[in-house]
Each structure stands twice: as C-alpha cells, then as structure tokens.
Design a protein around this motif. Structure first.
Motif, mmCIF file in Angstrom:
data_model
loop_
_atom_site.group_PDB
_atom_site.id
_atom_site.type_symbol
_atom_site.label_atom_id
_atom_site.label_comp_id
_atom_site.label_asym_id
_atom_site.label_seq_id
_atom_site.Cartn_x
_atom_site.Cartn_y
_atom_site.Cartn_z
ATOM 1 N N ALA A 154 105.419 83.949 28.670
ATOM 2 C CA ALA A 154 106.740 83.311 28.558
ATOM 3 C C ALA A 154 106.786 82.333 27.391
ATOM 4 O O ALA A 154 107.758 82.310 26.618
ATOM 5 C CB ALA A 154 107.081 82.601 29.870
ATOM 6 N N TYR A 155 105.747 81.543 27.229
ATOM 7 C CA TYR A 155 105.755 80.574 26.130
ATOM 8 C C TYR A 155 105.507 81.248 24.776
ATOM 9 O O TYR A 155 105.974 80.746 23.746
ATOM 10 C CB TYR A 155 104.756 79.444 26.403
ATOM 11 N N ALA A 156 104.815 82.367 24.782
ATOM 12 C CA ALA A 156 104.715 83.149 23.550
ATOM 13 C C ALA A 156 106.095 83.671 23.151
ATOM 14 O O ALA A 156 106.448 83.698 21.965
ATOM 15 C CB ALA A 156 103.740 84.296 23.737
ATOM 16 N N ALA A 157 106.892 84.072 24.144
ATOM 17 C CA ALA A 157 108.252 84.536 23.870
ATOM 18 C C ALA A 157 109.110 83.411 23.306
ATOM 19 O O ALA A 157 109.879 83.613 22.349
ATOM 20 C CB ALA A 157 108.877 85.094 25.145
ATOM 21 N N LEU A 158 108.995 82.208 23.855
ATOM 22 C CA LEU A 158 109.751 81.073 23.318
ATOM 23 C C LEU A 158 109.337 80.760 21.887
ATOM 24 O O LEU A 158 110.183 80.453 21.037
ATOM 25 C CB LEU A 158 109.547 79.847 24.208
ATOM 26 N N GLU A 159 108.043 80.849 21.608
ATOM 27 C CA GLU A 159 107.563 80.604 20.246
ATOM 28 C C GLU A 159 108.094 81.664 19.290
ATOM 29 O O GLU A 159 108.509 81.354 18.165
ATOM 30 C CB GLU A 159 106.026 80.597 20.241
ATOM 31 N N ALA B 288 110.879 83.419 19.682
ATOM 32 C CA ALA B 288 112.317 83.186 19.504
ATOM 33 C C ALA B 288 112.567 82.040 18.530
ATOM 34 O O ALA B 288 113.531 82.064 17.744
ATOM 35 C CB ALA B 288 112.960 82.891 20.856
ATOM 36 N N ARG B 289 111.707 81.039 18.554
ATOM 37 C CA ARG B 289 111.877 79.884 17.673
ATOM 38 C C ARG B 289 111.576 80.237 16.220
ATOM 39 O O ARG B 289 112.291 79.817 15.300
ATOM 40 C CB ARG B 289 110.937 78.759 18.121
ATOM 41 N N THR B 290 110.544 81.039 15.992
ATOM 42 C CA THR B 290 110.112 81.345 14.623
ATOM 43 C C THR B 290 110.696 82.641 14.061
ATOM 44 O O THR B 290 110.694 82.840 12.845
ATOM 45 C CB THR B 290 108.573 81.468 14.575
ATOM 46 N N GLY B 291 111.164 83.519 14.956
ATOM 47 C CA GLY B 291 111.640 84.823 14.500
ATOM 48 C C GLY B 291 110.527 85.787 14.185
ATOM 49 O O GLY B 291 110.764 86.842 13.600
ATOM 50 N N LYS B 292 109.308 85.458 14.600
ATOM 51 C CA LYS B 292 108.140 86.298 14.298
ATOM 52 C C LYS B 292 107.440 86.706 15.589
ATOM 53 O O LYS B 292 107.480 85.981 16.578
ATOM 54 C CB LYS B 292 107.152 85.544 13.405
ATOM 55 N N PRO B 293 106.792 87.870 15.569
ATOM 56 C CA PRO B 293 106.006 88.266 16.747
ATOM 57 C C PRO B 293 104.814 87.340 16.946
ATOM 58 O O PRO B 293 104.276 86.788 15.975
ATOM 59 C CB PRO B 293 105.564 89.698 16.433
ATOM 60 N N VAL B 294 104.418 87.169 18.205
ATOM 61 C CA VAL B 294 103.279 86.316 18.542
ATOM 62 C C VAL B 294 102.171 87.205 19.121
ATOM 63 O O VAL B 294 102.403 87.995 20.028
ATOM 64 C CB VAL B 294 103.675 85.239 19.552
ATOM 65 N N GLN B 295 100.983 87.061 18.575
ATOM 66 C CA GLN B 295 99.820 87.804 19.069
ATOM 67 C C GLN B 295 99.167 87.000 20.181
ATOM 68 O O GLN B 295 98.975 85.796 20.052
ATOM 69 C CB GLN B 295 98.817 88.021 17.945
ATOM 70 N N LEU B 296 98.794 87.681 21.268
ATOM 71 C CA LEU B 296 98.072 87.026 22.354
ATOM 72 C C LEU B 296 96.587 87.345 22.230
ATOM 73 O O LEU B 296 96.225 88.480 21.935
ATOM 74 C CB LEU B 296 98.606 87.482 23.726
ATOM 75 N N VAL C 166 115.801 80.239 30.667
ATOM 76 C CA VAL C 166 115.927 81.542 31.323
ATOM 77 C C VAL C 166 114.646 82.370 31.243
ATOM 78 O O VAL C 166 114.342 83.156 32.140
ATOM 79 C CB VAL C 166 117.134 82.317 30.747
ATOM 80 N N ILE C 167 113.858 82.194 30.175
ATOM 81 C CA ILE C 167 112.625 82.972 30.041
ATOM 82 C C ILE C 167 111.575 82.486 31.027
ATOM 83 O O ILE C 167 110.970 83.272 31.771
ATOM 84 C CB ILE C 167 112.085 82.927 28.600
ATOM 85 N N VAL C 168 111.347 81.185 31.061
ATOM 86 C CA VAL C 168 110.288 80.612 31.899
ATOM 87 C C VAL C 168 110.672 80.637 33.375
ATOM 88 O O VAL C 168 109.813 80.817 34.240
ATOM 89 C CB VAL C 168 109.952 79.187 31.439
ATOM 90 N N LYS D 240 99.603 92.463 24.351
ATOM 91 C CA LYS D 240 98.995 92.260 23.032
ATOM 92 C C LYS D 240 99.907 91.450 22.106
ATOM 93 O O LYS D 240 99.465 90.527 21.429
ATOM 94 C CB LYS D 240 98.678 93.622 22.412
ATOM 95 N N THR D 241 101.204 91.819 22.076
ATOM 96 C CA THR D 241 102.151 91.199 21.143
ATOM 97 C C THR D 241 103.468 90.925 21.847
ATOM 98 O O THR D 241 103.921 91.722 22.673
ATOM 99 C CB THR D 241 102.410 92.126 19.937
ATOM 100 N N VAL D 242 104.091 89.788 21.509
ATOM 101 C CA VAL D 242 105.366 89.380 22.099
ATOM 102 C C VAL D 242 106.361 89.101 20.978
ATOM 103 O O VAL D 242 106.059 88.360 20.036
ATOM 104 C CB VAL D 242 105.192 88.114 22.960
ATOM 105 N N TYR D 243 107.554 89.684 21.086
ATOM 106 C CA TYR D 243 108.630 89.396 20.135
ATOM 107 C C TYR D 243 109.884 89.102 20.939
ATOM 108 O O TYR D 243 110.227 89.836 21.880
ATOM 109 C CB TYR D 243 108.877 90.571 19.192
#
Length: 324
Positions: free
Chosen positions: A309-314, A316-324, A170-172, A190-193
């Motif tokens: 989108a793939y930062a969001a999947l990452e 969701a998988r780890t439970g941590k925010p992803v920095q771009l 659904v995200i991608v 900057k950041t995706v959670y």
C-alpha cells in the motif's frame, strides 16, 4: 477465554456480537471514550461498559482484546495491551507506517502475546473459492487478475477518514483488502505502479501490481461511489477464468446500517452466509490462541500488505513504478 472490545463503533459492534456467539468465550468488557457508545454496546451484550483503556485494564479480567479503534490509534493501544500481556486482535490497517507495524510485532513477541490483524477478506467464502479455483489447477496458471471495491465516502460519517495522516486514505484503508488477497493468492509482488485522484467528495486509486510469478493485477478502490458498496474480483489463467461480484453472486443481499441506527455510518461488507466472515475470522483467531497454531493471515502478512500500500502511495506521488 475472557475478551474485551476497545472501540464501540460499527466494527466494535461486529466483534462484540461475534464473541457473544462463541462457545467458551466470555465478553467481560466494552470500552469507548464516547460514553453513550459504550453504554449502548453494554446494553446489547450484557458486558460492563468502561470509558478508558486504563479503567478497563484495572477492573476487567481478560485474556484477549479486540482493538476496533480508528487506524491512527492501532499502534498506541496494541503496545499498551501487549505490555499488559494481553493477546491482540486488531482491525486493519495494521498501522499507518511500516515502522509502527514493526514495533507492534516486536512488542507483542517480546511480551509473549499473539497479534492478529483483521484482513477479513480471507474469510469471505467467494474469495476463498477464487483462491481454491486457482490452487486446484482448474484455471491453469494465473496470468491476469482484477479486483475492485467501491462505496460511499466513510469520511461523510467519520471525518477522520478524510485526513490521510489519520486514515491512510483509500489505498491504505480500503484497497489494502485486495492487496492482501492478491498477495495471498498470486504470491509476492515485484513492482507497484499507481495513480490516485482525490477531492472533497471522491478518492479513487488504480494500482497495477506485477508479481514475481509474472502475473499482472489491476486493483481499483473508490470512496465516494454513488451506488451501494460492492466488490469485484476475477483471476484469468491460461485455462480459464474465475470471477466474483458481490452484486451478482448471491440472490440474497443484505444492506443495513453498521450500528443499527439511521445515523450516518461507515459501510461494513456483508455476507449472506450463516456465519459472517467476521465471525469466522474471530473464531479462527481465538482457536489459534488456544492451540498455538498459525493464523490464516499473520501479522507478517498484514505488514506485507501495508508495504504494498505504501509503495502504491509512493508511486502515485512520483509517477514512477516502485520496486519491492
């Protein structure tokens, strides 16, 4: 300019119909491995039907190809078309990995052809108005935004949607529309959670984006929503708020099956405007090919939306925010 359509499902019909309305454009072929689908679209448009890309390439004269195949086939046929020196208009998502997306861009560039990705939300009048309201200063500096879209699960009509390896989920597949729109409107992320919930009937995602400007956006996407397909978006600035809601923004609402039959189909967003956003998008892409101008949405833009989108999947998988 001669064009063909590869993939005769719902969006294949949309692309083919748009081409038949364009002045100076001739639809010279429609193609699908499912012969009945190709034959049906051929009957509707008058264009010859083909049953493989290779057959169409050998027998149809064309300058541009619309790729309206399932997402997991985008890369393969973009590369084949580019190597045949054909300009490519490909539906979103661009690909199912950043590596594949990068390979598509490089192959098109190396072969001297243009690559366009169908992020059609940039052509919906209400979303254009949202951006214009912000750009004009009417609502001041953007502080908070919210976007959502929801509808029935497309996997009920096309089972490959329920395989994340083939659809991206659904995200991608769905949320990426709003990820592209928000980046277009608010700037670089900057950041995706993200949080993601999934079962056989439902896939729901909630993503929070922090932008380099300091603005924050919450984005929702829902496959399996029991009501009609709908979208919402709003941007709050320090001087006002602008919002759009597809269920309320027009007194005229259109709901129809994607391919004009009563069979299960994947929902395609509609607009009551004289020209559909898909017609506006395709007309724009053809004009860009003709005059060499840059598109409103570039392949690089599509790559960046996929990156978010793939930062969001990452996340969701780890439970941590992803920095771009």
């Amino acid at each position: 300019m001669k064009v063909v359509v590869l993939g005769c499902g719902g969006l294949g019909h949309v692309h083919a119909d748009a081409y038949t309305k364009l002045v100076g454009v001739e639809l010279t072929g429609v193609c699908d491995l499912q012969m009945d689908q190709a034959d049906k679209l051929s009957e509707q448009t008058g264009a010859p039907a083909f049953y493989s890309f290779e057959q169409m390439l050998a027998n149809a004269e064309f300058d541009v190809i619309s790729i309206t195949l399932p997402s997991y086939l985008h890369k393969e046929y973009t590369l084949l078309a580019a190597k045949a020196r054909k300009h490519v208009i490909c539906e979103k998502p661009m690909a199912l990995s950043l590596e594949d997306a990068d390979e598509m861009m490089k192959c098109c560039e190396n072969n001297g052809v243009r690559l366009f990705i169908g992020h059609v939300v940039r052509f919906f009048p209400e979303y254009v108005s949202l951006k214009q309201s912000l750009d004009s200063g009417a609502i001041g500096r953007a502080c908070v935004a919210h976007a959502s879209r929801a509808g029935s699960h497309p996997g009920d009509a096309k089972p490959w949607y329920k395989d994340r390896a083939r659809s991206g989920g659904v995200i991608v597949d769905l949320m990426i529309h709003d990820l592209d729109f928000l980046r277009w409107t608010l700037g670089e992320v900057k950041t995706v959670y993200a949080m993601l919930s999934q079962n056989e009937q439902l896939e729901y995602a909630l993503v929070t984006l922090q932008f380099e400007s300091g603005a924050i956006a919450n984005v929702e996407a829902n496959w399996g929503f029991p009501g009609p397909f709908h979208t919402k978006a709003e941007i709050a600035g320090n001087a006002g708020v602008v919002m759009a809601n597809s269920l309320k923004s027009s007194s005229l609402q259109i709901h129809k099956h994607a391919n004009g039959t009563s069979a299960p189909t994947v929902a395609i967003p509609e607009s009551p405007a004289f020209k559909s956003p898909y017609e506006l998008e395709i007309e724009h892409f053809i004009r860009c090919i003709r005059d060499g101008s840059e598109a409103i949405v570039t392949a690089k833009d599509a790559y960046k939306a996929l990156e978010i989108a793939y930062a969001a999947l990452e996340s969701a998988r780890t439970g941590k925010p992803v920095q771009l």
